[in-house]
Design a protein around this motif. Structure first.
Motif, PDB file in Angstrom:
ATOM      1  N   TYR A  91       2.597  19.573 -14.196  1.00 32.66           N
ATOM      2  CA  TYR A  91       1.159  19.575 -14.473  1.00 32.66           C
ATOM      3  C   TYR A  91       0.863  18.809 -15.758  1.00 32.66           C
ATOM      4  CZ  TYR A  91      -1.502  22.471 -11.196  1.00 32.66           C
ATOM      5  OH  TYR A  91      -2.196  22.925 -10.121  1.00 32.66           O
ATOM      6  N   LYS A  92       1.589  19.176 -16.821  1.00 29.65           N
ATOM      7  CA  LYS A  92       1.326  18.553 -18.122  1.00 29.65           C
ATOM      8  C   LYS A  92       1.643  17.065 -18.087  1.00 29.65           C
ATOM      9  CE  LYS A  92       3.786  21.691 -20.272  1.00 29.65           C
ATOM     10  NZ  LYS A  92       4.458  22.452 -21.348  1.00 29.65           N
ATOM     11  N   THR A  93       2.751  16.705 -17.455  1.00 27.34           N
ATOM     12  CA  THR A  93       3.153  15.300 -17.391  1.00 27.34           C
ATOM     13  C   THR A  93       2.130  14.472 -16.619  1.00 27.34           C
ATOM     14  OG1 THR A  93       5.482  15.959 -17.435  1.00 27.34           O
ATOM     15  CG2 THR A  93       4.982  13.725 -16.681  1.00 27.34           C
ATOM     16  N   ALA A  94       1.559  15.059 -15.578  1.00 24.39           N
ATOM     17  CA  ALA A  94       0.594  14.343 -14.742  1.00 24.39           C
ATOM     18  C   ALA A  94      -0.809  14.358 -15.339  1.00 24.39           C
ATOM     19  CB  ALA A  94       0.565  14.964 -13.347  1.00 24.39           C
ATOM     20  N   GLY A  95      -0.985  15.020 -16.475  1.00 25.29           N
ATOM     21  CA  GLY A  95      -2.291  15.035 -17.113  1.00 25.29           C
ATOM     22  C   GLY A  95      -3.252  16.060 -16.549  1.00 25.29           C
ATOM     23  N   TRP A  96      -2.706  17.084 -15.875  1.00 23.89           N
ATOM     24  CA  TRP A  96      -3.561  18.115 -15.288  1.00 23.89           C
ATOM     25  C   TRP A  96      -3.891  19.218 -16.289  1.00 23.89           C
ATOM     26  CZ3 TRP A  96      -4.004  19.714  -9.655  1.00 23.89           C
ATOM     27  CH2 TRP A  96      -4.028  18.588  -8.825  1.00 23.89           C
ATOM     28  N   GLY A  97      -3.311  19.157 -17.467  1.00 20.47           N
ATOM     29  CA  GLY A  97      -3.559  20.183 -18.471  1.00 20.47           C
ATOM     30  C   GLY A  97      -2.438  21.211 -18.496  1.00 20.47           C
ATOM     31  N   VAL A 112      -2.196  36.022 -11.765  1.00 19.62           N
ATOM     32  CA  VAL A 112      -3.218  35.642 -12.738  1.00 19.62           C
ATOM     33  C   VAL A 112      -2.726  34.387 -13.447  1.00 19.62           C
ATOM     34  CG1 VAL A 112      -4.509  36.301 -14.789  1.00 19.62           C
ATOM     35  CG2 VAL A 112      -3.975  38.029 -13.056  1.00 19.62           C
ATOM     36  N   ILE A 113      -3.574  33.366 -13.493  1.00 22.45           N
ATOM     37  CA  ILE A 113      -3.207  32.068 -14.078  1.00 22.45           C
ATOM     38  C   ILE A 113      -4.178  31.742 -15.207  1.00 22.45           C
ATOM     39  CG2 ILE A 113      -2.780  29.623 -13.607  1.00 22.45           C
ATOM     40  CD1 ILE A 113      -3.270  31.813 -10.625  1.00 22.45           C
ATOM     41  N   GLN A 114      -3.626  31.245 -16.302  1.00 22.96           N
ATOM     42  CA  GLN A 114      -4.462  30.742 -17.396  1.00 22.96           C
ATOM     43  C   GLN A 114      -4.383  29.219 -17.414  1.00 22.96           C
ATOM     44  OE1 GLN A 114      -3.275  32.525 -21.100  1.00 22.96           O
ATOM     45  NE2 GLN A 114      -4.103  34.561 -20.569  1.00 22.96           N
ATOM     46  N   LEU A 115      -5.544  28.570 -17.435  1.00 19.68           N
ATOM     47  CA  LEU A 115      -5.610  27.112 -17.487  1.00 19.68           C
ATOM     48  C   LEU A 115      -6.310  26.684 -18.766  1.00 19.68           C
ATOM     49  CD1 LEU A 115      -6.814  26.268 -13.854  1.00 19.68           C
ATOM     50  CD2 LEU A 115      -4.489  26.178 -14.724  1.00 19.68           C
ATOM     51  N   LYS A 116      -5.799  25.595 -19.343  1.00 19.51           N
ATOM     52  CA  LYS A 116      -6.423  25.079 -20.549  1.00 19.51           C
ATOM     53  C   LYS A 116      -6.358  23.558 -20.519  1.00 19.51           C
ATOM     54  CE  LYS A 116      -6.607  25.984 -25.513  1.00 19.51           C
ATOM     55  NZ  LYS A 116      -6.015  26.720 -26.646  1.00 19.51           N
ATOM     56  N   ASN A 117      -7.481  22.935 -20.897  1.00 13.07           N
ATOM     57  CA  ASN A 117      -7.565  21.477 -20.954  1.00 13.07           C
ATOM     58  C   ASN A 117      -7.263  20.842 -19.590  1.00 13.07           C
ATOM     59  OD1 ASN A 117      -8.046  19.025 -22.247  1.00 13.07           O
ATOM     60  ND2 ASN A 117      -5.866  18.682 -22.644  1.00 13.07           N
ATOM     61  N   SER A 118      -7.762  21.463 -18.532  1.00 14.74           N
ATOM     62  CA  SER A 118      -7.536  20.900 -17.195  1.00 14.74           C
ATOM     63  C   SER A 118      -8.444  19.690 -16.985  1.00 14.74           C
ATOM     64  CB  SER A 118      -7.840  21.939 -16.122  1.00 14.74           C
ATOM     65  OG  SER A 118      -9.231  22.191 -16.028  1.00 14.74           O
ATOM     66  N   TRP A 119      -8.065  18.831 -16.042  1.00  9.06           N
ATOM     67  CA  TRP A 119      -8.891  17.648 -15.780  1.00  9.06           C
ATOM     68  C   TRP A 119     -10.261  18.051 -15.227  1.00  9.06           C
ATOM     69  CZ3 TRP A 119     -10.610  17.056 -10.858  1.00  9.06           C
ATOM     70  CH2 TRP A 119      -9.875  17.651  -9.821  1.00  9.06           C
ATOM     71  N   GLU A 120     -10.318  19.181 -14.544  1.00 10.56           N
ATOM     72  CA  GLU A 120     -11.611  19.634 -14.025  1.00 10.56           C
ATOM     73  C   GLU A 120     -12.549  20.001 -15.171  1.00 10.56           C
ATOM     74  OE1 GLU A 120     -13.448  22.726 -10.695  1.00 10.56           O
ATOM     75  OE2 GLU A 120     -11.388  22.991 -11.401  1.00 10.56           O
ATOM     76  N   ASP A 121     -12.015  20.668 -16.196  1.00  7.39           N
ATOM     77  CA  ASP A 121     -12.836  21.002 -17.361  1.00  7.39           C
ATOM     78  C   ASP A 121     -13.287  19.741 -18.088  1.00  7.39           C
ATOM     79  OD1 ASP A 121     -12.886  23.760 -17.129  1.00  7.39           O
ATOM     80  OD2 ASP A 121     -10.953  23.993 -18.123  1.00  7.39           O
ATOM     81  N   ARG A 122     -12.408  18.747 -18.160  1.00 13.24           N
ATOM     82  CA  ARG A 122     -12.780  17.502 -18.844  1.00 13.24           C
ATOM     83  C   ARG A 122     -13.913  16.796 -18.111  1.00 13.24           C
ATOM     84  NH1 ARG A 122      -7.137  16.585 -18.724  1.00 13.24           N
ATOM     85  NH2 ARG A 122      -7.451  14.796 -17.345  1.00 13.24           N
ATOM     86  N   ILE A 123     -13.813  16.767 -16.790  1.00  9.62           N
ATOM     87  CA  ILE A 123     -14.815  16.054 -15.992  1.00  9.62           C
ATOM     88  C   ILE A 123     -16.173  16.733 -16.073  1.00  9.62           C
ATOM     89  CG2 ILE A 123     -15.500  15.554 -13.601  1.00  9.62           C
ATOM     90  CD1 ILE A 123     -12.607  14.833 -13.039  1.00  9.62           C
ATOM     91  N   PHE A 124     -16.157  18.065 -15.956  1.00  5.80           N
ATOM     92  CA  PHE A 124     -17.422  18.803 -15.902  1.00  5.80           C
ATOM     93  C   PHE A 124     -17.819  19.403 -17.254  1.00  5.80           C
ATOM     94  CE2 PHE A 124     -15.912  19.245 -11.413  1.00  5.80           C
ATOM     95  CZ  PHE A 124     -16.935  18.491 -10.834  1.00  5.80           C
TER      96      PHE A 124
END
Length: 340
Positions: A91-97, A112-124
């Motif tokens: 994920y991190k290598t591919a730029g998904w956050g 339960v998953i924690q996401l941070k700096n995902s590409w979806e958050d960047r886009i929206f």
């Protein structure tokens, strides 16, 4: 000069640019590099063409199935914790956050998953779109749906868009699936179309009913003190009541002495039609006016005689012209042919 491949090793992932073939691979799998703005434009276009509700269902179905596809690569893996570590690196290598699995249980079929700096958050990040925050959550529902071999869905417990430090997604067993959502949406759109069509039919029916009501039995002034009302088609209680009411209003307004009931447009009579004529005659008499029946055909005369209807108190004429001429005479006038 021959062009060479450029290889980059990031953690355990190998990235290769083959300039000669114009090919980019990520761990030997062909891949694409896209700007965040290009992905945003792509998603916005889907939403613009499909609408918010449809595009949300499309996003969820697409990324759920993408997650299912990812999990199929690891069906035989038993070292789940190591798998998640490797998956995090990818994920991190591919730029998904960054993502972190904070809880999972094969017994409960829950994670339960924690996401941070995902590409979806960047886009929206600067968008208020309703569909923001459905792509990666549905993706993770697909991942664990494949790993747990169970229909899974998601809910968002925390969101960076609402000021939280990270996104927290809970995945759990559910009868909600992308396929069901698609079917539900299709039925919803179908029902909506049916309701819109029914509303149009209702409005059109009301317009036509009003038009028929206005045209079916008009009150026609012929000369001073003389009105004609044509009987056309079959009558029901509502139509009869409207006809009598309109006739009485016009007789009073125009101070008419005679009302000619034209039955030329009636091909056959029934009890209700006869009842309507009688009611009209009696109502008109209460205002001091007199009714004539005109336009009686030979066929209609036979039907009236068969029904043993007593028409002795009502003047009848075979044509409208005869009835008008007679009423004119009763009014003290006469028709004189102009000398040529």
């Amino acid at each position: 000069m021959a062009k060479t491949n450029l290889k980059v090793q990031v953690n355990k992932n190998e990235i290769i640019w083959n300039e000669e073939k114009g090919l980019f691979t990520f761990d030997d799998a062909p891949a694409l590099l896209l700007w965040d703005s290009a992905i945003e434009l792509f998603l916005n276009t889907i939403e613009e063409v499909s609408g918010t509700d449809v595009s949300k269902t499309v996003y969820e179905a697409t990324f759920y199935r993408m997650g299912h596809l990812v999990s199929s690569y690891y069906q035989e893996r038993q070292d789940i914790e190591q798998l998640f570590t490797e998956y995090s690196d990818i994920y991190k290598t591919a730029g998904w956050g960054n993502f972190k699995i904070t809880y999972y249980s094969f017994e409960e079929k829950r994670a339960v998953i924690q996401l941070k700096n995902s590409w979806e958050d960047r886009i929206f990040k600067n968008s208020n779109k309703e569909n923001a925050g459905v792509l990666l959550p549905s993706h993770w529902a697909g991942v664990f749906g494949g790993l747990f071999q169970q229909d899974m869905w998601y809910k968002i417990n925390k969101s960076q868009a609402e000021g939280e430090e990270f996104n927290e997604i809970e995945v759990f067993p559910s009868n909600i699936t992308p396929t069901k959502n698609i079917h539900d949406l299709a039925r919803q759109k179908e029902q909506q179309s049916i309701m819109e069509l029914e509303e149009k039919v209702k409005d059109r029916t009301e317009e036509l009913s009003l038009l028929v009501k206005e045209l079916s039995s008009p009150i026609i002034p012929v000369l001073k003190g003389i009105l004609v009302i044509p009987f056309i088609g079959k009558f029901n209680q509502e139509r009869l009541s409207d006809l009598v009411e309109n006739a009485l209003i016009e007789i009073s307004r125009q101070k008419a002495n005679y009302l000619l009931i034209d039955v030329t447009g009636i091909t056959s009579v029934d009890d209700f039609t006869i009842f309507g004529i009688r009611k009209l005659i009696e109502s008109v008499r209460l205002l001091g006016a007199e009714c004539f029946i005109v336009g009686i055909s030979s066929k209609l005369a036979i039907e009236i005689s068969i029904l043993n209807l007593n028409m002795s108190r009502v003047r009848t004429f075979s044509t409208l012209q005869q009835g008008v001429e007679f009423a004119i005479g009763l009014n003290g006038f006469e028709l004189v042919e102009k000398e040529k």
